[in-house]
Design an enzyme around this catalytic site. Structure first.
Site, PDB file in Angstrom:
ATOM      1  N   LYS A 116      50.406   6.991 -12.087  1.00 40.95           N
ATOM      2  CA  LYS A 116      51.011   8.262 -11.684  1.00 40.95           C
ATOM      3  C   LYS A 116      52.231   8.046 -10.817  1.00 40.95           C
ATOM      4  CE  LYS A 116      47.248  11.532 -12.178  1.00 40.95           C
ATOM      5  NZ  LYS A 116      46.437  12.586 -11.573  1.00 40.95           N
ATOM      6  N   LYS A 198      46.419   7.049 -23.958  1.00 44.53           N
ATOM      7  CA  LYS A 198      45.429   8.119 -23.772  1.00 44.53           C
ATOM      8  C   LYS A 198      46.062   9.495 -24.011  1.00 44.53           C
ATOM      9  CE  LYS A 198      44.532   9.834 -19.754  1.00 44.53           C
ATOM     10  NZ  LYS A 198      44.128  10.256 -18.414  1.00 44.53           N
ATOM     11  N   LYS A 201      47.089  15.709 -20.671  1.00 43.63           N
ATOM     12  CA  LYS A 201      47.745  17.010 -20.600  1.00 43.63           C
ATOM     13  C   LYS A 201      49.113  16.925 -19.937  1.00 43.63           C
ATOM     14  CE  LYS A 201      44.068  18.908 -17.526  1.00 43.63           C
ATOM     15  NZ  LYS A 201      43.655  17.786 -16.774  1.00 43.63           N
TER      16      LYS A 201
HETATM   17  P1  TYM Z   1      41.292  15.397 -15.401  1.00 46.41           P
HETATM   18  O1  TYM Z   1      41.543  16.815 -15.027  1.00 46.41           O
HETATM   19  O2  TYM Z   1      42.468  14.531 -15.653  1.00 46.41           O
HETATM   20  O3  TYM Z   1      40.371  15.323 -16.681  1.00 46.41           O
HETATM   21  C1  TYM Z   1      39.138  16.024 -16.740  1.00 46.41           C
HETATM   22  C2  TYM Z   1      38.120  15.173 -17.501  1.00 46.41           C
HETATM   23  O4  TYM Z   1      38.605  14.885 -18.823  1.00 46.41           O
HETATM   24  C3  TYM Z   1      38.505  13.492 -19.064  1.00 46.41           C
HETATM   25  N1  TYM Z   1      39.608  13.099 -19.968  1.00 46.41           N
HETATM   26  C4  TYM Z   1      39.434  12.492 -21.155  1.00 46.41           C
HETATM   27  N2  TYM Z   1      38.341  12.113 -21.824  1.00 46.41           N
HETATM   28  C5  TYM Z   1      38.508  11.520 -23.035  1.00 46.41           C
HETATM   29  N3  TYM Z   1      39.721  11.295 -23.588  1.00 46.41           N
HETATM   30  C6  TYM Z   1      40.853  11.657 -22.947  1.00 46.41           C
HETATM   31  N4  TYM Z   1      42.036  11.447 -23.517  1.00 46.41           N
HETATM   32  C7  TYM Z   1      40.751  12.295 -21.669  1.00 46.41           C
HETATM   33  N5  TYM Z   1      41.645  12.787 -20.783  1.00 46.41           N
HETATM   34  C8  TYM Z   1      40.929  13.268 -19.737  1.00 46.41           C
HETATM   35  C9  TYM Z   1      38.634  12.852 -17.689  1.00 46.41           C
HETATM   36  O5  TYM Z   1      38.097  11.546 -17.666  1.00 46.41           O
HETATM   37  C10 TYM Z   1      37.851  13.812 -16.833  1.00 46.41           C
HETATM   38  O6  TYM Z   1      36.477  13.540 -16.879  1.00 46.41           O
HETATM   39  N6  TYM Z   1      40.206  13.200 -11.041  1.00 46.41           N
HETATM   40  C11 TYM Z   1      39.664  13.981 -12.126  1.00 46.41           C
HETATM   41  C12 TYM Z   1      39.086  15.305 -11.696  1.00 46.41           C
HETATM   42  C13 TYM Z   1      38.100  15.233 -10.587  1.00 46.41           C
HETATM   43  C14 TYM Z   1      36.753  14.805 -10.700  1.00 46.41           C
HETATM   44  C15 TYM Z   1      36.208  14.952  -9.393  1.00 46.41           C
HETATM   45  C16 TYM Z   1      35.972  14.340 -11.757  1.00 46.41           C
HETATM   46  C17 TYM Z   1      38.311  15.586  -9.293  1.00 46.41           C
HETATM   47  N7  TYM Z   1      37.172  15.419  -8.577  1.00 46.41           N
HETATM   48  C18 TYM Z   1      34.878  14.614  -9.132  1.00 46.41           C
HETATM   49  C19 TYM Z   1      34.636  14.002 -11.486  1.00 46.41           C
HETATM   50  C20 TYM Z   1      34.116  14.129 -10.193  1.00 46.41           C
HETATM   51  C21 TYM Z   1      40.771  14.270 -13.122  1.00 46.41           C
HETATM   52  O7  TYM Z   1      41.937  14.240 -12.805  1.00 46.41           O
HETATM   53  O8  TYM Z   1      40.338  14.708 -14.328  1.00 46.41           O
END
Ligand code: TYM
Length: 333
Positions: A116, A198, A201
């Protein structure tokens, strides 16, 4: 893994853009399935989202949309605690205290921080660096047993466990040590045009890479028809066929098939027909979701009410833990 019905699940998703097919397969769909068996707490993590610049009105709108999407995907916000992170001040309080128990070296090793900060070189702020501490606070505040995430969050879960163990060693048994719950198939959905990357979004450079949950059917079909496949002609899951393997993974997730079943189904198919069939499986899965999402969004009064009520439910769940933590570290009542 021998799951017992008493386990508590926690996970979070950023409202920083429309959720992608990757978020759906790696997280949302899995959360909905887990919510049928376990007590769940799911957070729309708007505080994490401001680690990159957001348009304030848009962020507010996207948070509500994310909430509606989770409900539309089958996570009942009346049964489970689905809420906005910023509505529960204990997240920030615990993040501060945990930050004082996390080493700079640990945070410097986080690959997501490195990625990032390369992508947002003009805004490498302290929040981006301490992001995993806030994530640890999210999880530990609710004494979660299991944290369903995609592959990209694995390192953050490991850090959460390390910090929780360190804290417990210093102050007694305060936190449940959480376990990551990562799908075997679908934990890492790749970009359609660049299947070595990957699906994300925040990938706005090439819209053909990302399928959004809210893309209309014709756009979804177009994106799949243009998806990059590989040299050769057979539909086979293999390390040297990242494009085809990704499409097979998507099809398997959408239809509940295993990868070998999907391979067998497409034996003898050309890539054109294969890609169209995968696109159709996504269109079919997203159609009821989009309809329910639109129905919910039209009922703003209901959404406002349940979001407010769930802020209170989440705060009440978090209260005993933050109180114990404060007492443990020596704050007076
Ligand atoms: P975020 O918002 O980027 O993504 C949400 C969830 O989607 C999963 N994900 C994917 N899984 C499979 N293939 C992909 N291409 C893909 N892109 C995203 C992510 O692994 C995630 O599970 N830091 C986290 C959010 C967060 C969180 C937490 C998660 C904040 N606090 C506590 C678990 C527990 C994040 O940015 O996810």
């Amino acid at each position: 893994m021998g799951l017992s019905d008493k386990k508590r699940i926690f996970s979070g998703i950023q409202p920083s853009g429309y959720p992608t097919l990757g978020n759906y397969v790696g997280a949302i769909k899995n959360w909905a399935a887990l919510s049928r068996r376990f007590e769940c707490v799911f957070s729309v993590v708007d505080m994490h989202a401001v680690t990159v610049r957001q348009n304030p009105d848009e962020l507010r709108r996207k948070a509500v949309e994310m909430f509606a999407l989770l409900a539309a995907a089958g996570i009942d916000p009346e049964k489970h605690v689905v809420y906005f992170q910023s509505h529960v001040p204990a997240h920030a309080e615990l993040a501060w205290i945990l930050g004082c128990h996390t080493y700079m070296g640990e945070l410097s090793r986080m690959t997501q921080f490195k990625d990032k900060s390369a992508r947002h070189a003009d805004n490498i702020n302290a929040g981006l660096f301490t992001y995993p501490v806030l994530m640890a606070a999210d999880i530990l505040l609710y004494q979660a047993d299991l944290v369903p995430v995609g592959e990209d969050q694995k390192q953050h879960i490991e850090l959460t466990r390390d910090v929780a163990e360190r804290f417990n060693n210093l102050y007694g048994d305060i936190f449940t040590i959480p376990e990551g719950y990562i799908l075997e198939v679908g934990a890492r959905i790749m970009s359609l045009q660049e299947p070595d990357k990957k699906m994300s979004k925040s990938d706005t450079a090439n819209p053909g890479n990302v399928v959004s949950l809210l893309d209309p059917p014709d756009i979804i079909m177009k994106k799949f028809k243009r998806a990059v496949t590989d040299s050769g002609a057979d539909v086979r899951y293999a390390a040297d066929k990242p494009g085809v393997s990704n499409l097979l993974t998507i099809y398997a997730a959408m239809t509940g098939r295993t990868i070998p079943e999907a391979e067998a189904e497409f034996a003898g198919f050309g890539y054109g027909a294969f890609k169209a069939a995968v696109g159709e499986s996504v269109v079919a899965a997203f159609k009821p979701l989009r309809e329910e999402f639109e129905r919910l969004l039209a009922d703003q009064g209901y959404l406002d009410g349940i979001i407010r009520a769930n802020a209170g439910r989440a705060a009440a769940l978090a209260a005993p833990t933050i109180a114990r933590v404060k007492r443990a570290v020596g704050f007076s009542a």
